[in-house]
Design a protein around this motif. Structure first.
Motif, PDB file in Angstrom:
ATOM      1  N   ILE A  67      14.097  15.354  -1.803  1.00  0.00           N
ATOM      2  CA  ILE A  67      14.543  14.811  -0.394  1.00  0.00           C
ATOM      3  C   ILE A  67      13.034  14.386   0.198  1.00  0.00           C
ATOM      4  O   ILE A  67      12.845  13.618   0.726  1.00  0.00           O
ATOM      5  CB  ILE A  67      14.950  15.793   0.325  1.00  0.00           C
ATOM      6  N   GLY A  68      11.928  15.059  -0.292  1.00  0.00           N
ATOM      7  CA  GLY A  68      10.529  14.780   0.173  1.00  0.00           C
ATOM      8  C   GLY A  68      10.122  13.487  -0.447  1.00  0.00           C
ATOM      9  O   GLY A  68       9.618  12.488   0.547  1.00  0.00           O
ATOM     10  N   LYS A  69      10.505  13.161  -1.658  1.00  0.00           N
ATOM     11  CA  LYS A  69      10.241  11.869  -2.302  1.00  0.00           C
ATOM     12  C   LYS A  69      10.996  10.618  -1.525  1.00  0.00           C
ATOM     13  O   LYS A  69      10.428   9.700  -1.151  1.00  0.00           O
ATOM     14  CB  LYS A  69      10.221  11.728  -3.671  1.00  0.00           C
ATOM     15  N   ALA A  70      12.293  11.107  -1.551  1.00  0.00           N
ATOM     16  CA  ALA A  70      13.085  10.000  -0.920  1.00  0.00           C
ATOM     17  C   ALA A  70      13.000   9.720   0.464  1.00  0.00           C
ATOM     18  O   ALA A  70      12.789   8.529   0.854  1.00  0.00           O
ATOM     19  CB  ALA A  70      14.482  10.270  -1.222  1.00  0.00           C
ATOM     20  N   GLY A  71      12.728  10.813   1.203  1.00  0.00           N
ATOM     21  CA  GLY A  71      12.377  10.671   2.631  1.00  0.00           C
ATOM     22  C   GLY A  71      11.050   9.884   2.829  1.00  0.00           C
ATOM     23  O   GLY A  71      11.071   9.163   4.069  1.00  0.00           O
ATOM     24  N   ARG A  72      10.056  10.209   2.205  1.00  0.00           N
ATOM     25  CA  ARG A  72       8.818   9.264   2.391  1.00  0.00           C
ATOM     26  C   ARG A  72       9.225   7.959   2.043  1.00  0.00           C
ATOM     27  O   ARG A  72       8.765   6.909   2.841  1.00  0.00           O
ATOM     28  CB  ARG A  72       7.804   9.950   1.384  1.00  0.00           C
ATOM     29  N   PHE A  73       9.733   7.575   0.872  1.00  0.00           N
ATOM     30  CA  PHE A  73      10.126   6.109   0.666  1.00  0.00           C
ATOM     31  C   PHE A  73      10.911   5.561   1.729  1.00  0.00           C
ATOM     32  O   PHE A  73      10.540   4.281   2.191  1.00  0.00           O
ATOM     33  CB  PHE A  73      10.888   6.123  -0.547  1.00  0.00           C
ATOM     34  N   VAL A  74      11.909   6.101   2.102  1.00  0.00           N
ATOM     35  CA  VAL A  74      12.921   5.399   3.320  1.00  0.00           C
ATOM     36  C   VAL A  74      11.937   5.166   4.643  1.00  0.00           C
ATOM     37  O   VAL A  74      12.163   4.153   5.201  1.00  0.00           O
ATOM     38  CB  VAL A  74      14.073   6.239   3.312  1.00  0.00           C
ATOM     39  N   ALA A  75      11.285   6.379   4.872  1.00  0.00           N
ATOM     40  CA  ALA A  75      10.523   6.235   6.170  1.00  0.00           C
ATOM     41  C   ALA A  75       9.609   5.239   6.116  1.00  0.00           C
ATOM     42  O   ALA A  75       9.422   4.414   7.311  1.00  0.00           O
ATOM     43  CB  ALA A  75       9.861   7.640   6.485  1.00  0.00           C
ATOM     44  N   HIS A  76       8.733   5.241   5.249  1.00  0.00           N
ATOM     45  CA  HIS A  76       7.748   4.051   5.055  1.00  0.00           C
ATOM     46  C   HIS A  76       8.253   2.734   5.040  1.00  0.00           C
ATOM     47  O   HIS A  76       7.665   2.131   5.799  1.00  0.00           O
ATOM     48  CB  HIS A  76       7.092   4.528   3.841  1.00  0.00           C
ATOM     49  N   ASN A  77       9.392   2.571   4.505  1.00  0.00           N
ATOM     50  CA  ASN A  77       9.674   1.208   4.150  1.00  0.00           C
ATOM     51  C   ASN A  77      10.537   0.887   5.488  1.00  0.00           C
ATOM     52  O   ASN A  77      10.584  -0.614   6.041  1.00  0.00           O
ATOM     53  CB  ASN A  77      10.746   0.876   3.101  1.00  0.00           C
ATOM     54  N   ALA A  78      11.102   1.602   6.294  1.00  0.00           N
ATOM     55  CA  ALA A  78      11.928   1.419   7.525  1.00  0.00           C
ATOM     56  C   ALA A  78      10.764   0.998   8.523  1.00  0.00           C
ATOM     57  O   ALA A  78      11.095  -0.228   9.072  1.00  0.00           O
ATOM     58  CB  ALA A  78      12.551   2.810   8.026  1.00  0.00           C
ATOM     59  N   VAL A  79       9.622   1.634   8.452  1.00  0.00           N
ATOM     60  CA  VAL A  79       8.664   1.109   9.473  1.00  0.00           C
ATOM     61  C   VAL A  79       8.018  -0.144   8.995  1.00  0.00           C
ATOM     62  O   VAL A  79       7.886  -1.071   9.785  1.00  0.00           O
ATOM     63  CB  VAL A  79       7.337   2.398   9.552  1.00  0.00           C
ATOM     64  N   GLN A  80       7.787  -0.479   7.927  1.00  0.00           N
ATOM     65  CA  GLN A  80       7.237  -1.721   7.311  1.00  0.00           C
ATOM     66  C   GLN A  80       8.177  -2.860   7.777  1.00  0.00           C
ATOM     67  O   GLN A  80       7.783  -4.064   7.934  1.00  0.00           O
ATOM     68  CB  GLN A  80       6.955  -1.619   5.847  1.00  0.00           C
ATOM     69  N   LEU A  81       9.407  -2.466   7.253  1.00  0.00           N
ATOM     70  CA  LEU A  81      10.442  -3.812   7.650  1.00  0.00           C
ATOM     71  C   LEU A  81      10.574  -4.005   9.025  1.00  0.00           C
ATOM     72  O   LEU A  81      11.017  -5.269   9.374  1.00  0.00           O
ATOM     73  CB  LEU A  81      11.878  -3.572   6.845  1.00  0.00           C
ATOM     74  N   HIS A  82      10.288  -3.116   9.951  1.00  0.00           N
ATOM     75  CA  HIS A  82      10.459  -3.372  11.477  1.00  0.00           C
ATOM     76  C   HIS A  82       8.918  -4.013  11.635  1.00  0.00           C
ATOM     77  O   HIS A  82       9.002  -4.453  12.917  1.00  0.00           O
ATOM     78  CB  HIS A  82      10.682  -1.929  12.165  1.00  0.00           C
ATOM     79  N   GLY A  83       8.114  -3.904  11.201  1.00  0.00           N
ATOM     80  CA  GLY A  83       6.999  -4.261  11.800  1.00  0.00           C
ATOM     81  C   GLY A  83       6.311  -3.437  12.814  1.00  0.00           C
ATOM     82  O   GLY A  83       6.395  -2.124  12.834  1.00  0.00           O
ATOM     83  N   GLY A  84       5.393  -4.157  13.580  1.00  0.00           N
ATOM     84  CA  GLY A  84       4.615  -3.230  14.721  1.00  0.00           C
ATOM     85  C   GLY A  84       5.579  -2.581  15.555  1.00  0.00           C
ATOM     86  O   GLY A  84       5.391  -1.283  15.953  1.00  0.00           O
ATOM     87  N   ILE A  85       6.671  -2.946  15.833  1.00  0.00           N
ATOM     88  CA  ILE A  85       7.807  -2.051  16.738  1.00  0.00           C
ATOM     89  C   ILE A  85       8.137  -0.623  16.110  1.00  0.00           C
ATOM     90  O   ILE A  85       8.510   0.081  16.868  1.00  0.00           O
ATOM     91  CB  ILE A  85       9.171  -3.238  17.051  1.00  0.00           C
ATOM     92  N   GLY A  86       8.243  -0.873  14.768  1.00  0.00           N
ATOM     93  CA  GLY A  86       8.435   0.459  14.020  1.00  0.00           C
ATOM     94  C   GLY A  86       7.731   1.925  14.310  1.00  0.00           C
ATOM     95  O   GLY A  86       8.061   2.766  13.917  1.00  0.00           O
ATOM     96  N   VAL A  87       6.437   1.545  14.845  1.00  0.00           N
ATOM     97  CA  VAL A  87       5.646   2.673  15.001  1.00  0.00           C
ATOM     98  C   VAL A  87       5.332   3.096  16.680  1.00  0.00           C
ATOM     99  O   VAL A  87       4.433   3.640  17.097  1.00  0.00           O
ATOM    100  CB  VAL A  87       4.176   2.291  14.568  1.00  0.00           C
ATOM    101  N   SER A  88       6.030   2.211  17.514  1.00  0.00           N
ATOM    102  CA  SER A  88       6.068   2.487  18.650  1.00  0.00           C
ATOM    103  C   SER A  88       7.123   3.623  19.188  1.00  0.00           C
ATOM    104  O   SER A  88       8.000   3.891  18.814  1.00  0.00           O
ATOM    105  CB  SER A  88       6.508   0.982  19.590  1.00  0.00           C
ATOM    106  N   GLU A  89       6.727   4.266  20.319  1.00  0.00           N
ATOM    107  CA  GLU A  89       7.199   5.267  20.949  1.00  0.00           C
ATOM    108  C   GLU A  89       8.573   4.953  21.077  1.00  0.00           C
ATOM    109  O   GLU A  89       9.591   5.925  21.304  1.00  0.00           O
ATOM    110  CB  GLU A  89       6.493   6.262  21.930  1.00  0.00           C
ATOM    111  N   GLU A  90       8.776   3.796  21.806  1.00  0.00           N
ATOM    112  CA  GLU A  90      10.306   3.472  22.400  1.00  0.00           C
ATOM    113  C   GLU A  90      11.094   3.083  21.326  1.00  0.00           C
ATOM    114  O   GLU A  90      12.326   3.104  21.842  1.00  0.00           O
ATOM    115  CB  GLU A  90       9.851   2.165  23.139  1.00  0.00           C
ATOM    116  N   HIS A  91      10.825   3.019  20.142  1.00  0.00           N
ATOM    117  CA  HIS A  91      11.619   2.841  19.011  1.00  0.00           C
ATOM    118  C   HIS A  91      12.115   3.882  18.198  1.00  0.00           C
ATOM    119  O   HIS A  91      11.343   4.720  18.025  1.00  0.00           O
ATOM    120  CB  HIS A  91      11.342   1.568  18.157  1.00  0.00           C
TER     121      HIS A  91
END
Length: 365
Positions: A299-323
């Motif tokens: 789950i550590g490996k999978a969670g890291r992969f999903v979380a990182h790619n979710a942010v990358q595919l969202h672009g800049g908005i993915g790191v904003s507090e509002e999203h």
């Protein structure tokens, strides 16, 4: 083997999902985190009213007598909603330690308050505490780091050598420094200086505190599964609606492949969470130890992969507090570290002789 939920389990799933959907959107989560204790008393009351705090305890202890699968159902729903209330430290970790290690008299003292939600407890396993006996009392000295929920807990369960002690949080000699955690929730660092504990508060049952850690890992696996699925759903929706150069970005085959890889990792995590739930009734301590080490690494490996790619595919908005994606990213990152990260769990798995579950034990199914 039939892994479908029973009718009662589906009813529980519907109830918990409805609770989270109706009471826990992103704004409610932010408001809960701004509360003095870092979580919402109103939401905690709703959780107890639904009977969820009674779920893992035996009928003879006043609980509902449900098992690992039911706890997985609750954890997955809480992960999807990013619930910050202290279910993990109080019910899963401390509750399991009391259930497994307390005498019947001690159980009668502590479990009613725990199940009613009126008492918050935690399990302070991350530290070094020494105990020495003085007459009919014990004196505890040492410290514990990053005790989940330790800043708002009323009762601290503190391992010291082969013993486990129940210490009131306001006992003389207990110092605690509370802080908010990166992915939501709170923790505290504890320092104990000659804390006097009567022998009646030493949990003298025959159980093992390892059960509490195993229950915590199983809960984190379920919570991570819910969080990963929610992050994946948000990402796929974004790919279908975000337009660039006159077309939705989801028509880009490379991004489709990335989303498919996220799905594979999320499904691997789901399988790991199911395996952890089925391990709850496994009597063999070695099988449980290797199984939970493998689950936590996955789950550590999978969670890291999903979380990182979710942010990358969202672009800049993915790191904003509002999203919401940024909140899922932080929680999945935190889950990867709590109770041991993937690297430490793989080392533990190797020391235990490797994952020997070629024919996994599914007797609890």
């Amino acid at each position: 083997m039939d892994l479908e939920l029973s009718d009662d389990q589906r009813m529980l799933q519907d109830s918990v999902q409805r609770l989270v959907a109706e009471h826990y959107d992103l704004d409610a989560r932010r408001a809960a985190m701004r509360e003095p204790r870092g979580w919402s008393p109103a939401m905690w009351s709703a959780i107890t009213d639904l009977g969820l705090t009674m779920l893992p305890f035996l009928h003879e202890q006043g609980g509902l007598g449900l098992g690992g699968v039911e706890t997985m159902i609750v954890g997955e729903a809480f992960g999807r909603g990013l619930v910050v209330e202290p279910y993990l430290p109080s019910i899963v970790l401390a509750g399991t330690a009391i259930r497994e290690c307390a005498t019947p008299a001690q159980t009668e003292r502590w479990l009613p308050g725990l199940m009613s939600g009126g008492m918050i407890a935690t399990f302070a396993d991350c530290g070094s505490v020494a105990a020495r006996q003085e007459g009919h009392d014990w004196l505890l000295d040492g410290e514990a780091r990053m005790v989940l929920g330790g800043d708002s807990a009323n009762l601290l369960l503190i391992p010291a050598g082969v013993h486990l002690f129940a210490v009131p949080a306001l006992a003389g000699g207990v110092e605690r420094r509370g802080y908010r955690l990166h992915g939501g929730g709170t923790a505290a660092d504890l320092r104990l200086s000659s804390v006097r504990v009567p022998d009646t508060d030493r949990l003298a049952g025959n159980g093992s505190t390892s059960r509490a850690i195993e229950a915590g890992i199983a809960w984190l696996a379920a919570e991570a599964t819910g969080a990963m699925q929610a992050a994946l759903d948000l990402t796929v929706d974004y790919l279908k609606t975000r337009e660039q150069f006159g077309k939705t970005i989801g028509t880009n085959q490379a991004l489709q492949h990335r989303a498919a890889e996220m799905l594979v990792e999320a499904e691997q995590a789901r399988s790991a969470a199911m395996y952890a739930a089925l391990l709850a009734d496994e009597p063999d301590e070695h099988i449980r130890a290797t199984g939970h080490a493998a689950v936590k690494a996955v789950i550590g490996k999978a969670g890291r992969f999903v979380a990182h790619n979710a942010v990358q595919l969202h672009g800049g908005i993915g790191v904003s507090e509002e999203h919401a994606i940024s909140h899922y990213f932080r929680r999945l990152t935190a889950i990867g570290m709590i109770l041991g990260d993937s690297e430490s769990q793989l080392g533990r798995l190797a020391a235990l002789g490797g994952f020997t579950g070629a024919s996994p034990h599914f007797a609890a199914a």
